[in-house]
Write a protein that holds these residues in place. Structure first.
Motif, PDB file in Angstrom:
ATOM      1  N   THR A 668     -14.903  80.893   2.547  1.00 56.39           N
ATOM      2  CA  THR A 668     -14.139  82.145   2.627  1.00 56.39           C
ATOM      3  C   THR A 668     -13.832  82.553   4.059  1.00 56.39           C
ATOM      4  N   ASP A 669     -14.399  81.867   5.034  1.00 57.47           N
ATOM      5  CA  ASP A 669     -14.010  82.099   6.424  1.00 57.47           C
ATOM      6  C   ASP A 669     -13.291  80.879   7.000  1.00 57.47           C
ATOM      7  N   GLY A 670     -12.832  79.987   6.129  1.00 61.82           N
ATOM      8  CA  GLY A 670     -12.197  78.756   6.567  1.00 61.82           C
ATOM      9  C   GLY A 670     -10.692  78.786   6.409  1.00 61.82           C
ATOM     10  N   GLU A 671     -10.108  77.591   6.181  1.00 70.68           N
ATOM     11  CA  GLU A 671      -8.673  77.476   6.054  1.00 70.68           C
ATOM     12  C   GLU A 671      -8.332  76.219   5.268  1.00 70.68           C
ATOM     13  N   PHE A 672      -7.125  76.194   4.734  1.00 74.31           N
ATOM     14  CA  PHE A 672      -6.601  75.027   4.045  1.00 74.31           C
ATOM     15  C   PHE A 672      -5.478  74.420   4.889  1.00 74.31           C
ATOM     16  N   ALA A 673      -5.300  73.123   4.772  1.00 71.70           N
ATOM     17  CA  ALA A 673      -4.207  72.442   5.458  1.00 71.70           C
ATOM     18  C   ALA A 673      -3.459  71.600   4.434  1.00 71.70           C
ATOM     19  N   LEU A 674      -2.162  71.737   4.423  1.00 64.69           N
ATOM     20  CA  LEU A 674      -1.353  70.935   3.527  1.00 64.69           C
ATOM     21  C   LEU A 674      -0.054  70.565   4.217  1.00 64.69           C
ATOM     22  N   SER A 675       0.666  69.631   3.645  1.00 64.32           N
ATOM     23  CA  SER A 675       1.931  69.190   4.221  1.00 64.32           C
ATOM     24  C   SER A 675       2.871  68.766   3.117  1.00 64.32           C
ATOM     25  N   LEU A 676       4.166  68.788   3.415  1.00 68.54           N
ATOM     26  CA  LEU A 676       5.194  68.358   2.477  1.00 68.54           C
ATOM     27  C   LEU A 676       6.402  67.907   3.267  1.00 68.54           C
ATOM     28  N   THR A 677       7.298  67.207   2.601  1.00 68.57           N
ATOM     29  CA  THR A 677       8.532  66.754   3.228  1.00 68.57           C
ATOM     30  C   THR A 677       9.720  67.422   2.548  1.00 68.57           C
ATOM     31  N   VAL A 678      10.647  67.909   3.361  1.00 64.67           N
ATOM     32  CA  VAL A 678      11.892  68.487   2.861  1.00 64.67           C
ATOM     33  C   VAL A 678      13.041  67.668   3.423  1.00 64.67           C
ATOM     34  N   CYS A 679      13.934  67.229   2.541  1.00 66.85           N
ATOM     35  CA  CYS A 679      15.054  66.393   2.948  1.00 66.85           C
ATOM     36  C   CYS A 679      16.361  67.002   2.475  1.00 66.85           C
ATOM     37  N   GLN A 720      18.791  64.111   6.673  1.00 68.18           N
ATOM     38  CA  GLN A 720      17.665  64.344   7.586  1.00 68.18           C
ATOM     39  C   GLN A 720      16.493  64.954   6.823  1.00 68.18           C
ATOM     40  N   ALA A 721      15.282  64.550   7.202  1.00 66.42           N
ATOM     41  CA  ALA A 721      14.070  65.084   6.572  1.00 66.42           C
ATOM     42  C   ALA A 721      13.116  65.576   7.647  1.00 66.42           C
ATOM     43  N   ARG A 722      12.297  66.548   7.276  1.00 69.63           N
ATOM     44  CA  ARG A 722      11.231  67.017   8.160  1.00 69.63           C
ATOM     45  C   ARG A 722       9.951  67.154   7.361  1.00 69.63           C
ATOM     46  N   ARG A 723       8.862  66.905   8.066  1.00 72.90           N
ATOM     47  CA  ARG A 723       7.536  67.097   7.485  1.00 72.90           C
ATOM     48  C   ARG A 723       7.019  68.443   7.953  1.00 72.90           C
ATOM     49  N   LEU A 724       6.627  69.282   7.022  1.00 69.52           N
ATOM     50  CA  LEU A 724       6.023  70.578   7.350  1.00 69.52           C
ATOM     51  C   LEU A 724       4.519  70.469   7.209  1.00 69.52           C
ATOM     52  N   ARG A 725       3.817  70.886   8.260  1.00 67.09           N
ATOM     53  CA  ARG A 725       2.361  70.927   8.219  1.00 67.09           C
ATOM     54  C   ARG A 725       1.938  72.387   8.275  1.00 67.09           C
ATOM     55  N   ILE A 726       1.215  72.811   7.252  1.00 69.48           N
ATOM     56  CA  ILE A 726       0.916  74.227   7.063  1.00 69.48           C
ATOM     57  C   ILE A 726      -0.595  74.435   7.039  1.00 69.48           C
ATOM     58  N   THR A 727      -1.058  75.361   7.874  1.00 68.43           N
ATOM     59  CA  THR A 727      -2.464  75.756   7.886  1.00 68.43           C
ATOM     60  C   THR A 727      -2.554  77.184   7.359  1.00 68.43           C
ATOM     61  N   ILE A 728      -3.355  77.365   6.325  1.00 68.11           N
ATOM     62  CA  ILE A 728      -3.438  78.663   5.638  1.00 68.11           C
ATOM     63  C   ILE A 728      -4.851  79.201   5.759  1.00 68.11           C
ATOM     64  N   PRO A 729      -5.076  80.214   6.589  1.00 73.18           N
ATOM     65  CA  PRO A 729      -6.418  80.780   6.700  1.00 73.18           C
ATOM     66  C   PRO A 729      -6.817  81.527   5.430  1.00 73.18           C
ATOM     67  N   ALA A 730      -8.097  81.489   5.129  1.00 70.76           N
ATOM     68  CA  ALA A 730      -8.598  82.197   3.946  1.00 70.76           C
ATOM     69  C   ALA A 730      -8.318  83.689   4.022  1.00 70.76           C
ATOM     70  N   GLN A 787       6.975  72.135  12.110  1.00 67.52           N
ATOM     71  CA  GLN A 787       8.000  71.223  11.616  1.00 67.52           C
ATOM     72  C   GLN A 787       7.981  69.946  12.444  1.00 67.52           C
ATOM     73  N   GLU A 788       7.873  68.806  11.775  1.00 69.57           N
ATOM     74  CA  GLU A 788       7.843  67.517  12.454  1.00 69.57           C
ATOM     75  C   GLU A 788       8.913  66.609  11.857  1.00 69.57           C
ATOM     76  N   PRO A 789       9.618  65.852  12.690  1.00 68.57           N
ATOM     77  CA  PRO A 789      10.581  64.890  12.128  1.00 68.57           C
ATOM     78  C   PRO A 789       9.855  63.769  11.405  1.00 68.57           C
ATOM     79  N   THR A 790      10.472  63.260  10.378  1.00 66.16           N
ATOM     80  CA  THR A 790       9.884  62.125   9.664  1.00 66.16           C
ATOM     81  C   THR A 790      10.313  60.824  10.336  1.00 66.16           C
ATOM     82  N   THR A 791       9.538  59.799  10.132  1.00 64.05           N
ATOM     83  CA  THR A 791       9.865  58.502  10.733  1.00 64.05           C
ATOM     84  C   THR A 791      10.864  57.755   9.879  1.00 64.05           C
TER      85      THR A 791
END
Length: 791
Positions: A668-679, A720-730, A787-791
């Protein structure tokens, strides 16, 4: 007049004029030297209008106040000048000279040489004649683009400072709770996170230009019963804490706002202007706000006249001062003689006056108004300009090319494409039928706090001061080879049906019909949207729905275009219009932006900051409703919107894939990290808005089904596609618990990556572990989205 001449002092410069001394020492020395009358004089404003000849300002005669005698007031000083530019039309350069001459007189007349602080409205641009009219705040929300809003606010602030204004009465941080409320156009939307992030960006821009931003209306104004302006509010402490207060909290903590304005309303019997727990306990003791609290206009007097919690003007003054209101606006009423007399006879402690005047003087010192080199002439003028005022006319341009370009960009990003069967963008139509009350109306793009609609309507012989092309004009430029026929059809709210026959005839003869509907902004019943222009239902005003339905009966495709201050139920158009284009008073460049969207020159990227209802009678209601607020089998009313919060289409397509969650559990004092690609899988460049919603299925108190906790705009070229890396604090899962404290509880959550509140694309199911954790105003407020470019 120099303070060391006005007051006996053996030093070369009085301490309060010494810029090398600590601010607190300067202010303390000044307060120690002031009489009670001189202190209270710093706690009120006088409503004035600048002179269009460059002479001194003239007091504004308002129907709610007695005339003000400046000659009698100025020897003891003056706290504020109210709306010198926003009261009458005045050339900006001559208004700046008028204000400067008045400031010189104010400083020379009081013993300490203290000028007034000048404030004006800046809700959708500096509310001055000839200044840029930007889109209204509801359009800011539609952009989902804080950086662009910050840029706009900085430009507004620079214009205000250039003519001598110090404080702006914006932004409005009220969260929409009932779209029938007339002031919806002034708000940023129905979600506190969107309101908070966009509003904070506006504050940052205004403050970076040296203007004191004023947050309003603190707190609860938008939660009034039945959407009626200045009505009692119906909300519990958790709704107030979790929906209405977070935008203010964010704008103070992250925006650096230096002023707050109280709300007119009462909550559970306590008017905001008399709420010590709110204005002092929460705002100052908990949030550590150290700026000024200014009264909404006449709010202190309303404690006696409307709320009935004060017996007389002195009682009203003491009540407001004790609660935490430092400055009475717009005019002196209760903080003048009534307050002075109440302090003198012991009814009000002088310490309360000292507390308020310390805050006011601290702000004036910080603005440089007490420095020995202070000059009443603003940056746009110099000393030689006073010799020939007539030569100044037209010297200052508050609507230059850079402003207009910025206004157009914001208008373009704010337009929301609600539906489209492929008719848009229009591909070289030969015959266009342009129908509707807002199709050929210049001011249809303006909100009620724009200068032309707020002040200009009272001066019909004065030019608008800015260029306002109608949609009819901009469409002619956008489609030069098309034959455009026009019919008004009906008025905005006159109910006139006599033009339907002509409108339908033109529609039958055209390749496409554009019907342009919506609002007329005004004040207190003079419009269909704006302050005091509340509505009983969300049906289109007047006979506009009948016009729309008549056009839908014709076989020609109908594109519905809305220039409005609130969302409206559109009836058959939801399913039968070829396309629906929604704009919320998009400002002076708005019709060019709309024409660009219709032609395809602009790819729409706006998203709804408020839900569009299916029916006209489903209010109050927002997407933030708890489970019982949504459709069910035990009620005959279905509040499901026609178009949900966050919705908006594009002329290209986007694909969301490859969701990855680093860990399914976090403390409950941490965070989650997730990612997805949008094209961008379409054939043209476009912008997608990725929205992150949190769903808490089991909590100790009832929660909304979901709420926005993050978002990001992605501009993508074709393929064009980008990778989103999302950090979500609790911390983002926190809410106000049963004991009134904010908590993060262990348990399962859903993190929904969505194109709107009704369109989840990817869902991460995660779990918070450990003990219940209490958090406060220092908690983390944002997810981090990279936001990160995809390879």
């Amino acid at each position: 007049m120099n303070a060391d001449v006005a007051v006996e002092n053996t030093s070369a410069i009085a301490l309060w004029n010494d810029p090398t001394a600590p601010v607190s020492a300067r202010v303390d020395a000044l307060i120690d030297a002031m009489t009670l009358e001189e202190k209270t004089a710093q706690l009120f404003g006088v409503w004035v209008g600048a002179s269009d000849e460059g002479g001194e300002v003239a007091p504004h005669q308002h129907e709610m106040e007695e005339p003000v005698d400046l000659d009698a007031l100025l020897p003891t000083g003056l706290g504020q000048l109210t709306r010198p530019f926003g009261t009458v039309p005045v050339d900006p350069a001559l208004g700046a000279l008028s204000l400067a001459r008045t400031q010189a007189r104010i400083a020379a007349t009081n013993r300490f040489g203290i000028p007034a602080l000048a404030h004006d409205e800046c809700l959708a641009g500096f509310a001055a004649w000839g200044a840029t009219a930007y889109p209204v705040p509801l359009s800011w929300g539609a952009t989902f683009d804080p950086a662009l809003v910050r840029e706009m606010a900085e430009a507004i602030g620079r214009d205000m400072r250039s003519v001598g204004v110090h404080q702006g009465l914006a932004p409005v941080l009220d969260v929409v709770r009932d779209a029938r409320w007339g002031r919806v156009e002034e708000t940023i939307g129905e979600d506190p996170y969107l309101v908070g992030t966009i509003g904070t960006a506006y504050v940052q821009g205004l403050e970076s230009a040296g203007i004191v931003a004023t947050l309003k209306h603190f707190a609860g104004y938008s939660a009034s019963r039945a959407g009626r302006n200045l009505a009692p509010t119906s909300m519990g402490p958790r709704e107030r804490a979790d929906v209405l207060l977070p935008p203010f909290e964010m704008a103070i903590r992250e925006g650096g706002a230096r002023s707050v304005m109280n709300a007119y309303t009462d909550t559970d019997g306590i008017p905001s202007a008399a709420d010590e727990a709110l204005l002092t306990g929460l705002l100052r003791d908990t949030w550590d706000f150290d700026g000024t609290v200014v009264a909404d206009y006449f709010a202190i007097a309303f404690l006696k006249t409307l709320h009935g919690v004060a017996a007389d003007w002195a009682d009203a003054a003491g009540t407001a001062l004790r609660a935490g209101i430092d400055v009475e606006l717009p005019n002196v009423k209760t903080y003048g003689a009534p307050l002075t007399e109440a302090v003198a006879d012991g009814r009000v402690p002088e310490a309360l006056v000292d507390r308020a005047v310390r805050r006011v003087l601290t702000q004036k010192v910080a603005l440089g108004l007490l420095d020995p080199d202070w000059n009443p002439l603003p940056a746009a003028l110099d000393a030689t300009d006073e010799d020939d005022p007539s030569a100044l006319r037209g010297r200052i341009d508050l609507d230059g090319p850079a402003n207009r370009a910025l206004a157009r960009t914001l208008a373009e990003q704010a337009i929301v494409l609600l539906s489209n069967d492929g008719t848009l963008p229009l591909d070289g139509p030969r015959r266009i039928a342009l129908i509707g009350p807002n199709a050929d109306e210049p001011t249809a793009v303006l909100g009620c706090y724009s200068f032309p609609q707020h002040i200009g309507v009272r001066h019909p012989d004065t030019p608008l001061g800015i260029e306002l092309p109608t949609l009819r004009e901009t469409l002619a430029a956008e489609f030069p080879d098309a034959e455009i026929t026009y019919a008004r059809g009906t008025g905005v709210d006159d109910g006139d049906l006599s033009g339907l026959a002509e409108a339908t005839r033109l529609a039958r003869e055209a390749d496409v019909t554009l019907v342009v509907l919506g609002d007329r902004a005004g004040l207190f019943g003079r419009g269909t949207s704006g302050e005091g222009c509340d509505v009983a239902t969300l049906a289109l005003p007047g006979a506009q729905q009948q016009l729309l339905d008549a056009l839908l009966d014709v076989e020609t495709p109908v594109v519905t275009v809305l220039l409005a201050g609130r969302p409206y139920a559109l009836g058959r158009a939801v399913g039968e219009s070829a396309a629906i284009v929604q704009s919320f008073f998009p400002g002076e460049e708005g019709t060019r932006a709309i024409a660009g969207v219709l032609a395809g020159r602009v790819n729409p990227s706006g998203r709804l900051p408020v839900s569009v209802p299916h029916g006209p009678g489903s209010q109050p209601g927002t997407y933030l409703g708890a489970p019982l607020a949504h459709a069910s089998e035990v009620s005959s009313i279905d509040p499901t919107p026609a178009f949900a919060f966050g919705h908006g289409l594009s002329y290209t397509r986007f694909e969301w894939t490859d969701l990855a969650v680093e860990a399914q559990e976090a403390p409950t004092d941490g965070e989650f990290a997730l990612s997805l690609t949008v094209c961008n899988t379409g054939e043209r460049s476009g912008t997608e808005v990725v929205q992150l919603y949190l769903h808490d299925p089991v909590a100790s108190v009832v929660q909304p089904v979901q709420r926005l906790v993050g978002y990001s705009r992605l501009a993508l070229e074709p393929r064009q596609a980008r990778r989103l890396r999302i950090t979500i604090p609790a911390d983002l899962a926190s809410f106000t618990g049963r004991d009134g404290r904010r908590v993060v509880e262990p348990g399962e959550l859903e993190l929904r990556l969505s194109a709107s509140s009704a369109d989840p694309r990817l869902t991460a199911r995660v779990t918070l572990t450990g003990a219940v954790r209490h958090v406060d105003h220092t908690r983390r407020l944002h997810a981090t989205i990279l936001q990160e470019p995809t390879t």
